[in-house]
Design an enzyme around this catalytic site. Structure first.
Site, PDB file in Angstrom:
ATOM      1  N   SER A   1       0.474  -1.470   0.206  1.00  0.00           N
ATOM      2  CA  SER A   1      -0.122  -0.173  -0.136  1.00  0.00           C
ATOM      3  C   SER A   1       0.617   1.410   0.188  1.00  0.00           C
ATOM      4  O   SER A   1       1.698   1.138   1.219  1.00  0.00           O
ATOM      5  CB  SER A   1      -1.058   0.493   0.929  1.00  0.00           C
TER       6      SER A   1
ATOM      7  N   SER B   1      -0.503   4.632   1.077  1.00  0.00           N
ATOM      8  CA  SER B   1      -1.488   5.232   1.738  1.00  0.00           C
ATOM      9  C   SER B   1      -0.421   5.966   2.610  1.00  0.00           C
ATOM     10  O   SER B   1      -0.615   7.219   2.465  1.00  0.00           O
ATOM     11  CB  SER B   1      -2.278   4.676   2.182  1.00  0.00           C
TER      12      SER B   1
ATOM     13  N   THR C   1      -8.334  -1.639   2.386  1.00  0.00           N
ATOM     14  CA  THR C   1      -8.315  -2.405   1.144  1.00  0.00           C
ATOM     15  C   THR C   1      -8.376  -3.767   0.807  1.00  0.00           C
ATOM     16  O   THR C   1      -9.155  -4.542   1.737  1.00  0.00           O
ATOM     17  CB  THR C   1      -6.108  -2.152   0.240  1.00  0.00           C
TER      18      THR C   1
ATOM     19  N   LYS D   1     -13.403  -4.631   1.644  1.00  0.00           N
ATOM     20  CA  LYS D   1     -14.106  -2.731   1.087  1.00  0.00           C
ATOM     21  C   LYS D   1     -15.986  -3.801   1.719  1.00  0.00           C
ATOM     22  O   LYS D   1     -16.275  -3.798   2.451  1.00  0.00           O
ATOM     23  CB  LYS D   1     -14.256  -2.482  -0.267  1.00  0.00           C
TER      24      LYS D   1
ATOM     25  N   ASN E   1     -14.424   2.042   1.892  1.00  0.00           N
ATOM     26  CA  ASN E   1     -12.747   2.381   1.798  1.00  0.00           C
ATOM     27  C   ASN E   1     -12.321   2.837   2.881  1.00  0.00           C
ATOM     28  O   ASN E   1     -11.308   3.517   3.459  1.00  0.00           O
ATOM     29  CB  ASN E   1     -12.689   2.546   0.610  1.00  0.00           C
TER      30      ASN E   1
ATOM     31  N   ASP F   1     -14.173   5.921  -2.907  1.00  0.00           N
ATOM     32  CA  ASP F   1     -13.097   5.472  -4.475  1.00  0.00           C
ATOM     33  C   ASP F   1     -13.680   6.596  -5.728  1.00  0.00           C
ATOM     34  O   ASP F   1     -13.643   6.592  -6.546  1.00  0.00           O
ATOM     35  CB  ASP F   1     -13.205   3.997  -5.502  1.00  0.00           C
TER      36      ASP F   1
ATOM     37  N   GLY G   1     -15.270  -3.709 -17.127  1.00  0.00           N
ATOM     38  CA  GLY G   1     -15.077  -4.753 -15.964  1.00  0.00           C
ATOM     39  C   GLY G   1     -16.416  -3.821 -15.198  1.00  0.00           C
ATOM     40  O   GLY G   1     -15.774  -3.738 -13.328  1.00  0.00           O
TER      41      GLY G   1
ATOM     42  N   ARG H   1     -16.556  -9.331 -18.367  1.00  0.00           N
ATOM     43  CA  ARG H   1     -16.570 -10.463 -19.336  1.00  0.00           C
ATOM     44  C   ARG H   1     -17.393 -11.323 -18.694  1.00  0.00           C
ATOM     45  O   ARG H   1     -17.863 -12.863 -19.768  1.00  0.00           O
ATOM     46  CB  ARG H   1     -14.717 -10.856 -18.974  1.00  0.00           C
ATOM     47  N   THR H   2     -17.998 -11.478 -17.733  1.00  0.00           N
ATOM     48  CA  THR H   2     -18.678 -12.630 -16.908  1.00  0.00           C
ATOM     49  C   THR H   2     -19.994 -10.966 -17.449  1.00  0.00           C
ATOM     50  O   THR H   2     -20.584 -10.833 -16.205  1.00  0.00           O
ATOM     51  CB  THR H   2     -18.008 -12.728 -16.008  1.00  0.00           C
TER      52      THR H   2
ATOM     53  N   TYR I   1      -2.226   1.818 -12.568  1.00  0.00           N
ATOM     54  CA  TYR I   1      -0.900   3.025 -13.154  1.00  0.00           C
ATOM     55  C   TYR I   1       0.468   1.954 -12.651  1.00  0.00           C
ATOM     56  O   TYR I   1       1.248   2.927 -12.379  1.00  0.00           O
ATOM     57  CB  TYR I   1      -1.290   3.800 -11.478  1.00  0.00           C
TER      58      TYR I   1
HETATM   59  P1  NAP Z   1     -12.421  -7.124  -9.212  1.00  0.00           P
HETATM   60  O1  NAP Z   1     -13.668  -7.129  -7.979  1.00  0.00           O
HETATM   61  O2  NAP Z   1     -11.807  -8.288  -8.763  1.00  0.00           O
HETATM   62  O3  NAP Z   1     -12.227  -6.868 -10.033  1.00  0.00           O
HETATM   63  C1  NAP Z   1     -11.966  -7.422 -11.720  1.00  0.00           C
HETATM   64  C2  NAP Z   1     -12.646  -6.991 -12.933  1.00  0.00           C
HETATM   65  O4  NAP Z   1     -11.846  -7.369 -14.671  1.00  0.00           O
HETATM   66  C3  NAP Z   1     -13.868  -7.284 -12.730  1.00  0.00           C
HETATM   67  O5  NAP Z   1     -15.046  -7.151 -13.773  1.00  0.00           O
HETATM   68  C4  NAP Z   1     -13.147  -8.838 -13.984  1.00  0.00           C
HETATM   69  O6  NAP Z   1     -14.453  -9.859 -14.912  1.00  0.00           O
HETATM   70  C5  NAP Z   1     -12.689  -8.403 -14.424  1.00  0.00           C
HETATM   71  N1  NAP Z   1     -10.968  -8.618 -15.793  1.00  0.00           N
HETATM   72  C6  NAP Z   1     -10.297 -10.140 -14.882  1.00  0.00           C
HETATM   73  N2  NAP Z   1      -9.761 -10.690 -16.009  1.00  0.00           N
HETATM   74  C7  NAP Z   1     -10.397 -10.274 -16.906  1.00  0.00           C
HETATM   75  C8  NAP Z   1      -9.460 -10.360 -18.515  1.00  0.00           C
HETATM   76  N3  NAP Z   1      -8.701 -11.049 -18.291  1.00  0.00           N
HETATM   77  N4  NAP Z   1     -10.851 -10.183 -19.926  1.00  0.00           N
HETATM   78  C9  NAP Z   1     -11.428  -8.985 -19.386  1.00  0.00           C
HETATM   79  N5  NAP Z   1     -11.907  -8.439 -17.969  1.00  0.00           N
HETATM   80  C10 NAP Z   1     -11.162  -9.274 -16.829  1.00  0.00           C
HETATM   81  O7  NAP Z   1     -11.090  -5.703  -9.037  1.00  0.00           O
HETATM   82  P2  NAP Z   1     -11.027  -4.478  -8.165  1.00  0.00           P
HETATM   83  O8  NAP Z   1     -11.085  -4.520  -7.224  1.00  0.00           O
HETATM   84  O9  NAP Z   1     -12.337  -4.109  -9.301  1.00  0.00           O
HETATM   85  O10 NAP Z   1     -10.392  -3.556  -9.053  1.00  0.00           O
HETATM   86  C11 NAP Z   1      -9.773  -3.724 -10.970  1.00  0.00           C
HETATM   87  C12 NAP Z   1      -8.672  -2.874 -10.972  1.00  0.00           C
HETATM   88  O11 NAP Z   1      -9.127  -1.457 -10.824  1.00  0.00           O
HETATM   89  C13 NAP Z   1      -7.385  -3.196  -9.955  1.00  0.00           C
HETATM   90  O12 NAP Z   1      -6.403  -3.122 -11.222  1.00  0.00           O
HETATM   91  C14 NAP Z   1      -7.017  -2.171  -9.380  1.00  0.00           C
HETATM   92  O13 NAP Z   1      -6.064  -1.530  -8.733  1.00  0.00           O
HETATM   93  C15 NAP Z   1      -8.255  -0.521 -10.065  1.00  0.00           C
HETATM   94  N6  NAP Z   1      -8.277   0.564  -8.519  1.00  0.00           N
HETATM   95  C16 NAP Z   1      -7.158   1.073  -9.190  1.00  0.00           C
HETATM   96  C17 NAP Z   1      -8.192   2.286  -8.026  1.00  0.00           C
HETATM   97  C18 NAP Z   1      -7.048   3.406  -8.277  1.00  0.00           C
HETATM   98  O14 NAP Z   1      -7.506   4.710  -7.010  1.00  0.00           O
HETATM   99  N7  NAP Z   1      -6.411   3.374  -9.590  1.00  0.00           N
HETATM  100  C19 NAP Z   1      -9.149   2.120  -7.065  1.00  0.00           C
HETATM  101  C20 NAP Z   1      -9.563   0.672  -7.645  1.00  0.00           C
HETATM  102  C21 NAP Z   1      -8.652  -0.393  -7.688  1.00  0.00           C
HETATM  103  P3  NAP Z   1     -14.936 -10.742 -14.107  1.00  0.00           P
HETATM  104  O15 NAP Z   1     -16.179 -10.334 -13.671  1.00  0.00           O
HETATM  105  O16 NAP Z   1     -15.593 -11.076 -15.758  1.00  0.00           O
HETATM  106  O17 NAP Z   1     -14.147 -11.908 -13.187  1.00  0.00           O
END
Ligand code: NAP
Length: 314
Positions: A39, A41, A86, A90, A111, A126, A151, A177-178, A257
């Site tokens: 993290s 943070s 994190t 959450k 969060n 977020d 996503g 994807r799903t 990022y």
């Molecule tokens: P999560 O709940 O695990 O969700 C992952 C998502 O990605 C789901 O929609 C999943 O689809 C999709 N996915 C995974 N592999 C894939 C593939 N090969 N092709 C197409 N779709 C795919 O994760 P999350 O917590 O939402 O985080 C997602 C991303 O956002 C991470 O990279 C995280 O670091 C980033 N994030 C950034 C910030 C920021 O402040 N910049 C804040 C929060 C999150 P399915 O439903 O089909 O599995």
């Protein structure tokens, strides 16, 4: 006097005043995670706290899912102002807080926690952090955009979709994807689509699978593409959407990022589109947590410097 440890744990939290008695600045804010070592943070918040003259520092707490509720309930006695949480907490914190903000209720995810009069108040920064990031990066507001969320079935995608709906964006395309997860989120956000803010040429709220044909069909009515998947974090990751589908007038925001210039950003820029990575969202979700804890504007430039300083030293 001593510096804070890189990571504390649940046992430490149970004896907080003893464990932290030698710290020069009391540790009264934290991030809970499992794992939590990665993290950024503390490096972002501590310069902000210092600049604001708050007599408190921010530390990492390694809390496992089975320790979560007890850890949250210990915060008041340990003298905490609040905490961030994190992965993977959450949803667990959403279920455990006493009160929550509207955005936390709608995203079903917390969060940021404030300890107030012995109660735990949950918030999700977020979603509004994304909104501020989009404004900072592209000088536009979500409410004026036709948005494609890649996503939409994950936690970050849900937060993005809820913020777009709360802001009444012009159009919202939920791709996942799903497919069933996108469809279910669409059903939840139906009240947004039923407002008559704009009569457009295309359906105002759409759920699609994340495949080339479906994306191609929607692209004509999209101004802003937001990647909320974790695709792009690894060099070996597949291409999320074909480069040819991105149009020069579109804006592309990648929540990923690391790396700083992601594959999706490169594809967007090759097509003449503007692109940004997720650092600004990380910064603004932190700044909004600061605002939630202290009810005052965050020292954003010091927080930004702290965050970039840590990233540049890696
Ligand atoms: P999560 O709940 O695990 O969700 C992952 C998502 O990605 C789901 O929609 C999943 O689809 C999709 N996915 C995974 N592999 C894939 C593939 N090969 N092709 C197409 N779709 C795919 O994760 P999350 O917590 O939402 O985080 C997602 C991303 O956002 C991470 O990279 C995280 O670091 C980033 N994030 C950034 C910030 C920021 O402040 N910049 C804040 C929060 C999150 P399915 O439903 O089909 O599995």
């Amino acid at each position: 006097m001593a510096d804070a440890k890189n990571v504390y744990d649940f046992t430490d939290l149970q004896n907080w005043s003893e464990v932290t008695k030698d710290l020069d600045v009391p540790a009264r804010l934290s991030v809970f995670g499992d794992p939590v070592e990665h993290s950024l943070s503390p490096e972002m918040h501590n310069p902000g706290l210092q600049a604001a003259g708050v007599d408190s520092q921010y530390v990492r707490l390694h809390i496992r899912p089975d320790e979560l509720v007890k850890a949250l309930r210990s915060l008041g006695d340990a003298g905490f102002i609040g905490t961030n949480v994190t992965i993977p907490h959450k949803g667990g914190v959403f279920a455990a807080v006493d009160e929550m903000t509207e955005v936390a209720r709608r995203t079903k995810s917390v969060n940021t926690v404030l300890v107030e009069d012995g109660k735990l108040v949950g918030h999700n920064t977020d979603a509004p952090g994304l909104k501020r990031a989009i404004r900072e990066e592209f000088s536009v507001d979500l409410r004026d955009m036709q948005v494609l969320i890649l996503g939409a079935g994950g936690g970050a995608g849900r937060a993005a979709a809820v913020q777009c709906a709360m802001d009444q964006c012009e159009r919202l395309v939920l791709a996942n994807r799903t497919f069933e997860k996108a469809e279910s989120l669409k059903n939840e956000l139906q009240d947004y689509a039923e407002t008559d803010r704009l009569e457009g040429p295309a359906n105002r709220l759409v759920a699609i699978p994340c495949d080339v044909k479906s994306l191609e069909r929607e692209m004509e009515h999209v101004d802003l593409i937001i990647n909320c998947t974790n695709v792009g974090m690894k060099m070996s990751d597949p291409e999320l959407i074909p480069q040819r589908l991105i149009q020069p007038h579109q804006l592309v925001y990648d929540m990923v990022y690391s790396p700083r210039r992601t594959r999706l950003m490169a594809a967007a820029e090759n097509q003449g589109a503007k692109a940004a990575n997720g650092l600004s969202m990380l910064l603004w979700q932190g700044a909004l947590a600061f605002e939630f804890w202290f009810n005052r504007a965050a020292p954003i430039e010091q927080m930004r410097e702290g965050l970039l300083g840590r990233l540049n030293s890696k």
